[in-house]
Design a protein around this motif. Sequence first.
Motif, short mmCIF file in Angstrom:
data_model
loop_
_atom_site.label_atom_id
_atom_site.label_comp_id
_atom_site.label_asym_id
_atom_site.label_seq_id
_atom_site.Cartn_x
_atom_site.Cartn_y
_atom_site.Cartn_z
N MET A 181 74.98 23.49 96.00
CA MET A 181 74.16 22.31 96.27
C MET A 181 74.67 21.06 95.57
O MET A 181 74.28 19.95 95.94
CB MET A 181 72.71 22.60 95.86
N ASP A 182 75.51 21.20 94.55
CA ASP A 182 75.96 20.02 93.80
C ASP A 182 77.16 19.36 94.47
O ASP A 182 77.82 19.94 95.34
CB ASP A 182 76.29 20.39 92.37
N MET A 183 77.44 18.12 94.05
CA MET A 183 78.55 17.36 94.60
C MET A 183 79.25 16.58 93.48
O MET A 183 78.68 16.35 92.42
CB MET A 183 78.07 16.38 95.67
N THR B 120 74.15 27.70 95.17
CA THR B 120 74.35 27.70 93.72
C THR B 120 74.44 26.29 93.14
O THR B 120 74.56 25.30 93.86
CB THR B 120 75.64 28.46 93.37
N THR B 121 74.41 26.22 91.83
CA THR B 121 74.49 24.95 91.09
C THR B 121 75.81 24.86 90.33
O THR B 121 76.48 25.86 90.08
CB THR B 121 73.34 24.83 90.09
N GLU B 122 76.15 23.63 89.96
CA GLU B 122 77.27 23.32 89.07
C GLU B 122 78.60 23.94 89.47
O GLU B 122 79.45 24.22 88.62
CB GLU B 122 76.92 23.70 87.62
N GLY C 82 74.30 15.33 91.83
CA GLY C 82 75.52 15.51 91.06
C GLY C 82 75.42 16.76 90.21
O GLY C 82 74.33 17.23 89.86
N SER C 83 76.55 17.33 89.88
CA SER C 83 76.57 18.54 89.06
C SER C 83 75.81 18.30 87.76
O SER C 83 76.04 17.31 87.07
CB SER C 83 78.01 18.93 88.76
N GLY D 15 79.71 14.03 99.64
CA GLY D 15 79.01 15.29 99.33
C GLY D 15 79.05 16.28 100.47
O GLY D 15 78.26 17.23 100.50
N ALA D 16 79.99 16.09 101.42
CA ALA D 16 80.18 17.11 102.45
C ALA D 16 80.65 18.40 101.79
O ALA D 16 80.35 19.50 102.25
CB ALA D 16 81.21 16.63 103.48
#
Length: 491
Positions: A78-80, A143-145, A26-27, A114-115
């Motif tokens: 990478m986050d969902m 990337t993140t968030e 998760g973010s 999370g696709a």
Amino acid sequence: MSNTLEELIEHPVFYHFSKIAAIPRGSGNEKAISDYLVRFAQARRLEVIQDEALNVIIKKPATPGYEEIPTVIIQGHMDMVCEKNEGTIHNFESDPLQLRIIGDMLYATDTTLGADNGVAVAYALALLDAEEIPHPSLEVVITTEEETTMGGALAIDPSHFNGKILINIDSEEDHKLLVSGAGGIKITQTLPIVWEVAPTGVQAFKISIGGLKGGHSGISIDKGRGNSNKIMGRLLDDLSSKIPYYICQINGGSAVNAIPRETSATIFLHSDAHRNLEQTIAKWNRLLKNELQTSDPDVSITLENIKHDRSTVFSEDTMSKAIASLMLIPNGIQSMSMEIEGLVESSTNLGIVTTTDAEICFESDSRSSVKSLKDHIVNQSKLLADALGCQFETDCDYPEWPYNPHSAIRKVFEQVYKKKYGTDIEIIAVHAGIECGIFMDKIAGLDAISIGPDMYNVHTPDEHLSIPSTLNNWTYFLSVLEEMKDFSWGK
């Protein structure tokens, strides 16, 4: 077509998708998946960079014969978004997603899949893992968030990149090329709570709004779906004109960029008003069934008599301002594009309402492909906050991605598609935040495109991914990388 999950993950894309689905991401909780990507690169002796924001950049040299082709940046996040059905036992901080196949679609079980954007990560890992796929020099950045603040992309150091071509894999429609996206900003209005002693002899009731479809606050904003926070405002406002009651909390939504599906309010009232409350709830169930019969046919409002140990309620002034905020905070489509038929130009989504001991927080996700219209929404929201005595702040401001009529990478994708399918690919813009705008702002002269397979109901527990589309989009993507060799790059 694979009939079982075991058969499906024999394909490299779905193998890697299953691996990352087992890692909570998760973010704001990306350390584990970020470290996993680093270990993946190190095990294959690929150059890897992990920055302070936990973004991961993995570089892979060109295959023989592709050394002279311009370097390509492959990008995703990478986050969902972490959403689950009410009553579902799932800890997004620790539990793996439970994948399942229904027909030709991949789902999680009662949670988001999370696709968005696990597909990009799976594509990237499958590409980096392969030895037989021809490609130019690659710079893969995950990337993140992205789903909350765009903080990962905003923190990226552009000096890490040599590439001037960006292929983003965060689109959600196969057989289409995404060439432009909206900028966005998070708006927060905070109302201080003045508490008063609750009157004696009152009963507590929980009003719950549910059954709404929700969805991505950009992609689905034109679907006319109900916003549970806004509906709660209408209900509480109507109730105020019928019976005396008191509020002690209002909570709704779980992600600012998801149209809220569920909102609840706890109210106190005297027993002689109970019947009137029930009648009002019944009336609103009829109204909403009529209003949302196409977009949200399962919408419902429930009423529950609950035990309580609270001794305080909102003051009359706090209650009035809370209801006014729910009613008046801008929400939904604000303007439509005059250049592209059917494209939302600007919008805003009241995604989260949270009550704490000290304040009520109203969080909105606002978007526009025109910066001045985004600024207008911010100014409008600030005027409302000032009028109601609320604190006001903005963050997560990211730029729009303007259309580039001279894009070389778009021409490559168009040519390969015409050769592969015998027809022209559809060119689209989207009313959603795409990290391309941030990267273009950081890397001068960057040429960007976005692709992706068909996915549905993202940011909801009904999120699902088309398996055949994922495979088709993968082969199309690889064909573009292979045929870049035959394209005249400025020669």
